[in-house]
Write a protein that holds these residues in place. Structure first.
Motif, PDB file in Angstrom:
ATOM      1  N   ASP B 321      46.968  31.651  47.331  1.00 32.40           N
ATOM      2  CA  ASP B 321      46.338  32.902  47.755  1.00 32.40           C
ATOM      3  C   ASP B 321      47.079  34.094  47.156  1.00 32.40           C
ATOM      4  O   ASP B 321      46.468  35.038  46.645  1.00 32.40           O
ATOM      5  N   LEU B 322      48.397  34.064  47.264  1.00 28.14           N
ATOM      6  CA  LEU B 322      49.175  35.191  46.741  1.00 28.14           C
ATOM      7  C   LEU B 322      48.984  35.327  45.238  1.00 28.14           C
ATOM      8  O   LEU B 322      48.864  36.430  44.704  1.00 28.14           O
ATOM      9  N   CYS B 323      48.932  34.193  44.542  1.00 25.73           N
ATOM     10  CA  CYS B 323      48.791  34.234  43.087  1.00 25.73           C
ATOM     11  C   CYS B 323      47.490  34.945  42.701  1.00 25.73           C
ATOM     12  O   CYS B 323      47.458  35.707  41.735  1.00 25.73           O
ATOM     13  N   GLY B 324      46.462  34.707  43.474  1.00 23.94           N
ATOM     14  CA  GLY B 324      45.203  35.404  43.208  1.00 23.94           C
ATOM     15  C   GLY B 324      45.368  36.906  43.407  1.00 23.94           C
ATOM     16  O   GLY B 324      44.916  37.719  42.591  1.00 23.94           O
ATOM     17  N   GLU B 325      46.044  37.278  44.467  1.00 21.90           N
ATOM     18  CA  GLU B 325      46.289  38.704  44.747  1.00 21.90           C
ATOM     19  C   GLU B 325      47.107  39.343  43.619  1.00 21.90           C
ATOM     20  O   GLU B 325      46.853  40.477  43.206  1.00 21.90           O
ATOM     21  N   ILE B 326      48.102  38.610  43.170  1.00 17.35           N
ATOM     22  CA  ILE B 326      48.966  39.142  42.108  1.00 17.35           C
ATOM     23  C   ILE B 326      48.161  39.334  40.828  1.00 17.35           C
ATOM     24  O   ILE B 326      48.245  40.363  40.160  1.00 17.35           O
ATOM     25  N   ARG B 327      47.351  38.323  40.494  1.00 11.74           N
ATOM     26  CA  ARG B 327      46.583  38.390  39.258  1.00 11.74           C
ATOM     27  C   ARG B 327      45.636  39.606  39.277  1.00 11.74           C
ATOM     28  O   ARG B 327      45.550  40.337  38.288  1.00 11.74           O
ATOM     29  N   ARG B 328      44.972  39.817  40.426  1.00 12.80           N
ATOM     30  CA  ARG B 328      44.057  40.962  40.519  1.00 12.80           C
ATOM     31  C   ARG B 328      44.808  42.263  40.257  1.00 12.80           C
ATOM     32  O   ARG B 328      44.313  43.152  39.572  1.00 12.80           O
ATOM     33  N   ARG B 329      45.994  42.359  40.827  1.00 11.46           N
ATOM     34  CA  ARG B 329      46.758  43.602  40.663  1.00 11.46           C
ATOM     35  C   ARG B 329      47.343  43.726  39.261  1.00 11.46           C
ATOM     36  O   ARG B 329      47.400  44.815  38.701  1.00 11.46           O
ATOM     37  N   ALA B 330      47.792  42.622  38.695  1.00 12.10           N
ATOM     38  CA  ALA B 330      48.332  42.688  37.332  1.00 12.10           C
ATOM     39  C   ALA B 330      47.226  43.122  36.378  1.00 12.10           C
ATOM     40  O   ALA B 330      47.449  43.938  35.474  1.00 12.10           O
ATOM     41  N   GLU B 331      46.023  42.593  36.601  1.00 18.31           N
ATOM     42  CA  GLU B 331      44.904  43.003  35.737  1.00 18.31           C
ATOM     43  C   GLU B 331      44.564  44.482  35.980  1.00 18.31           C
ATOM     44  O   GLU B 331      44.288  45.224  35.041  1.00 18.31           O
ATOM     45  N   PHE B 332      44.605  44.892  37.221  1.00 20.16           N
ATOM     46  CA  PHE B 332      44.379  46.302  37.546  1.00 20.16           C
ATOM     47  C   PHE B 332      45.361  47.182  36.782  1.00 20.16           C
ATOM     48  O   PHE B 332      45.015  48.280  36.323  1.00 20.16           O
ATOM     49  N   GLU B 333      46.588  46.710  36.631  1.00 26.02           N
ATOM     50  CA  GLU B 333      47.615  47.482  35.917  1.00 26.02           C
ATOM     51  C   GLU B 333      47.514  47.308  34.403  1.00 26.02           C
ATOM     52  O   GLU B 333      48.340  47.842  33.651  1.00 26.02           O
ATOM     53  N   GLY B 334      46.527  46.516  33.957  1.00 23.94           N
ATOM     54  CA  GLY B 334      46.342  46.364  32.518  1.00 23.94           C
ATOM     55  C   GLY B 334      47.281  45.379  31.857  1.00 23.94           C
ATOM     56  O   GLY B 334      47.482  45.416  30.637  1.00 23.94           O
ATOM     57  N   LYS B 335      47.852  44.481  32.665  1.00 22.79           N
ATOM     58  CA  LYS B 335      48.760  43.485  32.110  1.00 22.79           C
ATOM     59  C   LYS B 335      48.002  42.224  31.711  1.00 22.79           C
ATOM     60  O   LYS B 335      47.052  41.835  32.397  1.00 22.79           O
ATOM     61  N   LYS B 336      48.466  41.572  30.644  1.00 20.73           N
ATOM     62  CA  LYS B 336      47.913  40.255  30.293  1.00 20.73           C
ATOM     63  C   LYS B 336      48.555  39.217  31.189  1.00 20.73           C
ATOM     64  O   LYS B 336      49.778  39.159  31.328  1.00 20.73           O
ATOM     65  N   VAL B 337      47.697  38.392  31.778  1.00 22.07           N
ATOM     66  CA  VAL B 337      48.201  37.350  32.655  1.00 22.07           C
ATOM     67  C   VAL B 337      48.128  36.064  31.859  1.00 22.07           C
ATOM     68  O   VAL B 337      47.036  35.554  31.620  1.00 22.07           O
ATOM     69  N   LYS B 338      49.216  35.576  31.428  1.00 20.36           N
ATOM     70  CA  LYS B 338      49.388  34.444  30.464  1.00 20.36           C
ATOM     71  C   LYS B 338      48.969  34.880  29.074  1.00 20.36           C
ATOM     72  O   LYS B 338      48.036  35.629  28.883  1.00 20.36           O
TER      73      LYS B 338
END
Lengths: 338, 338, 338, 338
Positions: B321-338
């Motif tokens: 669950d947390l990983c999903g939350e983190i991914r949404r926020r990382a994408e919001f910040e414009g970061k590449k996730v992997k």
């Protein structure tokens, strides 16, 4: 060991928790309050990890070990004071020893000269750094093997036993003729080093980490003693706080506390704590009065040109004067000086 | 470099001081105030030790290095962000990686199971402790060599690169197939270990000592990079303060500061900082928002029965669950996730 | 005052900065380095705020005041030791006074009984709390006005001058017959209270805030002295650190530092610092040795039933024994005892 | 409440202790271990002082309150989130408010200008200091009464409710038209001020003392609420640690912890915590992500010429940009913005 359970702990979960503990060989007593249930364990709980139990049992709110986690260094286990003897010098309750010398060994002539002078002034052990842990990779790292040789030359010249820092266990073979190993503050929780030093029987000065609690300090001593080396000398050398006027804050309360909790000798290093030469005399006198078994003081032939920590070193005349003051006070306190 | 001289500094002593400095190859400018004289040095002062000069020259009251003591890790020297690549995963500015796994490796089945689960949830590296530094000599010290083997099995099973702690340099030969070496907080100033790790080229996660300043943290990274290994990932994991409700105080201000001062990637470990599972999600989200390049999170198949640090570990569902939350926020910040 | 400008400071901005400073009546000297320009100010900079200048001038990287921000309490301004005299008792260099009494005044009989006993044991001032700052609103807040009356009765019965805490300036009219006002640690930066206390001429014991630096402590004393009241006695009472075994960490290094920096008397409160009765004797002896001008010690007729802070109070027999020990050491140090 | 008795506690003393407690109206359960006896109290122990009992009963080694000492602010007592409403603005869970303005009010034109600008950018409350607590008696102490008048003018001009600091209770009559009282960090334990503020019903922003624990922070809020004022807004603003690169260390973990323990709103002041303008945006975003209910940010029309704390203030353009970033994130988190 006592556990306070959470307010809403279900009865079946409490029963399961109690069963688990009793299955591990303990007797339990339950006490059911208006809000919380408390479970008390009876038996030798030394092998239990209280945090672990709290963390791994959802219904437990809080746990408390009633006995301390250190055993071998605990005064309740070993009420008599430990006396560490090295080269005819006794360190521990009833005695007061002064360990002196430069922060770094710089040359053979320098360390022999300092050794002769501090011996005449009243020091009974010689300190000097050969391997030096430094914050910057670009700073002077000590004379290393050559520094050890010069220290041994100073020992031969004066008869003073030597104390010097070992930075990692691969260096230990070089320390065969060193009298007392020093573990520096930054290595206080280098457990592999503590274990190795515990396997040899040389006396060890263990410096308190600058951010270590008194309990962590005693646990690190426990690592050494548990491996079979009882000759540990605890050294208070200041802790890191918000105050910036001194390098660290010398925690003199630690001295009577350590002596209450443990049977090991306790000495004080005012030079590294303060980082300022002008505070060393006052803090040295306070260390005698607070009940320390000795002092480790930086003294240098030429502090103005020292290769490290010159600002906190006394020159040899200042050291001689201070040594006289210390001796008067140690005698006033009924301590044997040498 | 600037030196403020003492009020009563005699003219001949000032002249001697200036002569000494100029003799060392620097140009000086003097500025004589109503109370103090100030001496400014011009030239490359990287090799000078400002404290040493203050301490060894009685007439100097205060000195200030104008440039920072760290060079190789300094952003002014190396303005571009360092990107560390390991097993196809990029760590650094513009990316956001999640390193997850249990505090300790407990069995082959456990670590493979956790690895599969956290990979599916979105973690891109696997962590797990084989050698464990523990405050008490009586606590579980890790599965050691066997733990490393199990980690490698988990890597083969999932393809996740692995991160695990090396406690001393004699262990390094065992770490040949490990992808990322971790230096623990207690070893942040174990300089001999830093040097050895600097001599290999493996990526290193360097954890901030729990009582280390940001400058000391960067100086420890400098030890590694100065030996030739540029692949250092800084990890903020909480500092020791007076507050006792959390295990340590997570210093999130350190993240933007480290990224201003240095070009190295910065990640955050909220699990060890807080020591309380329920704070991990909020602190993880804050770490994304504050600009970190990744997170290191403890996740365990069965926290209630973990062999260490169970209280701070998420279970695998919570982690997903947390990983999903983190991914949404990382994408919001414009970061590449992997 | 010295300012180091940023690396990339444009010449026109430097010129504007210099012009602004010279316009304010200072002479400047510029020193242009390979990387940085340094601006030195000449003139009386007491009215300048160094941080303010750094913060409000984008081209300034760093500023340093060469002289300390405290003036009236500064030993360089006023080299002779301040001696505070109250009711025939002199507090300051060369003397050693013991202030004793219970944490809280509990009844007239209690405080008169304690006063008689501690006077006989050698105390020269009586302390006792009437207004009590307590962390919890539900804890005993002191006997307040009635407590002051009982203290005054004890003064009449024994002749001992009394020391008691004032919590806010509206209470001052009640303190007319009190000999020494105490400002508690939590009020050390209650500036409105400091100013009011500065406007009366009664001696003041100013306790160091438990998280205040030595410089902040002196700045708070400056508030009082700047309003016209020179009779300030500084009291070190422990600082907040990460260590939890003692309530606070007694910072004995502060004593010689305060006496170097300032001309004011310095006393030590070991009872509140340690929070543990068994440490009070050792810390009291250390305070004498480190150069303090006096001690403030909690002594109670019946610590086991004290209404506050019983754990740190000595009983009257313990106090008598300790007072003898203190007197011997104060005389050893050449101090006048009363 | 649980008490662990000392190892060697005599049976008659245990019996006397139990009798005393039962005489006070509690039921007890005893559990006798191999080493220690444990006494558990059942009943409402809110009126008992656990430290007092430990300290005043020689046979007690350790005591633990099972329930927290704060009641009125405790979430277990009052599970619903407190929402504080002022001038049409709601502060608390589910909302996100930005309080902005200069550190000090400098002139009527300045504060009206700033108010208009920050309102347009999205701030919903205006802050500004009229009475300023300053470390030095020689620093600018605020415009005082005149500052309050200018703030009220800004309120009339913009409709923004105003937040400003009250330094002592004698000033309260001047604050009649102020919307929100601020208690500064240095006054967090000024209990007489807390009580007075508790007697009026105005909303209060209570700043955490820079060396106060979370429990002490909640106890200070308890002082206000216990006097009848439920409108307390907690403000995390950084704690004092050993790190010197930031002014204080922002403790963002405190936000989720305070919200777990208490029902009161929690906001964050990144400006005072960091003391560095360039960190304010990152810390503001982190505060949103960690779950805060709002921010208090310093914004100034001309930071380079601010009369105090210019270095940490954003200029009005920077504030507008940041406000947009904050709003996007608050909406992402599902918070109502105004």
């Amino acid at each position: 060991m006592v556990f306070v359970l959470k307010k809403n702990a279900a009865e079946d979960k409490i029963a399961a928790f109690v069963k688990k503990i009793e299955g591990a060989g303990f007797t339990t007593f339950l006490s059911t309050g208006t809000e919380h249930t408390v479970v008390c364990l009876i038996g030798n709980t030394a092998r239990l990890d209280v945090d672990f139990i709290v963390q791994t049992n959802e219904i437990v709110e809080y746990g408390k070990r009633v006995t301390e986690p250190y055993k071998a260094v605990n005064r309740t286990v070993h009420p008599a004071d430990t006396l560490v003897t090295v080269g005819g010098v006794t360190i521990g309750e009833g005695y007061f020893q002064v360990i002196a010398g430069p922060c770094s060994v710089e040359s053979e002539a320098q360390i022999i000269g300092v050794a002769r002078s501090v011996k005449e002034s009243g020091a009974t052990l010689l300190r000097g750094g050969a391997f030096k842990p430094r914050t910057s990779p670009y700073s002077f790292q000590g004379l290393q093997e050559r520094g050890l040789e010069y220290l041994l030359a100073a020992k031969r010249a004066t008869g003073l036993p030597i104390v010097t820092e070992v930075m990692n266990q691969t260096q230990l073979p070089l320390f065969g003729d060193v009298d007392v190993l020093q573990i520096g503050a930054r290595n206080m929780q280098n457990y592999d080093l503590l274990k190795e030093v515990g396997r040899c029987r040389k006396p060890v000065v263990l410096k308190r980490g600058f951010s270590s609690t008194i309990e962590e300090f005693l646990m690190s001593a426990e690592y050494i003693v548990a491996e079979g080396n009882p000759n540990v000398i605890l050294c208070e050398r200041g802790i890191r706080t918000f105050e910036t006027m001194t390098r660290n804050t010398l925690d003199l309360s630690a001295v009577p506390l350590l002596k209450q909790k443990s049977h090991l000798p306790v000495i004080v290093d005012p030079s590294h704590a303060a980082g300022i030469r002008s505070l060393v005399p006052a803090l040295s006198k306070a260390a005698v009065a607070v009940g320390a078994d000795g002092l480790m003081i930086e003294a240098h032939n030429d502090p103005a040109n020292a290769l490290s920590d010159g600002a906190q070193s006394l020159d040899l005349d200042q050291f001689r004067d201070l040594c006289g003051e210390i001796r008067r006070r140690a005698e006033f306190e009924g301590k044997k000086v040498k």
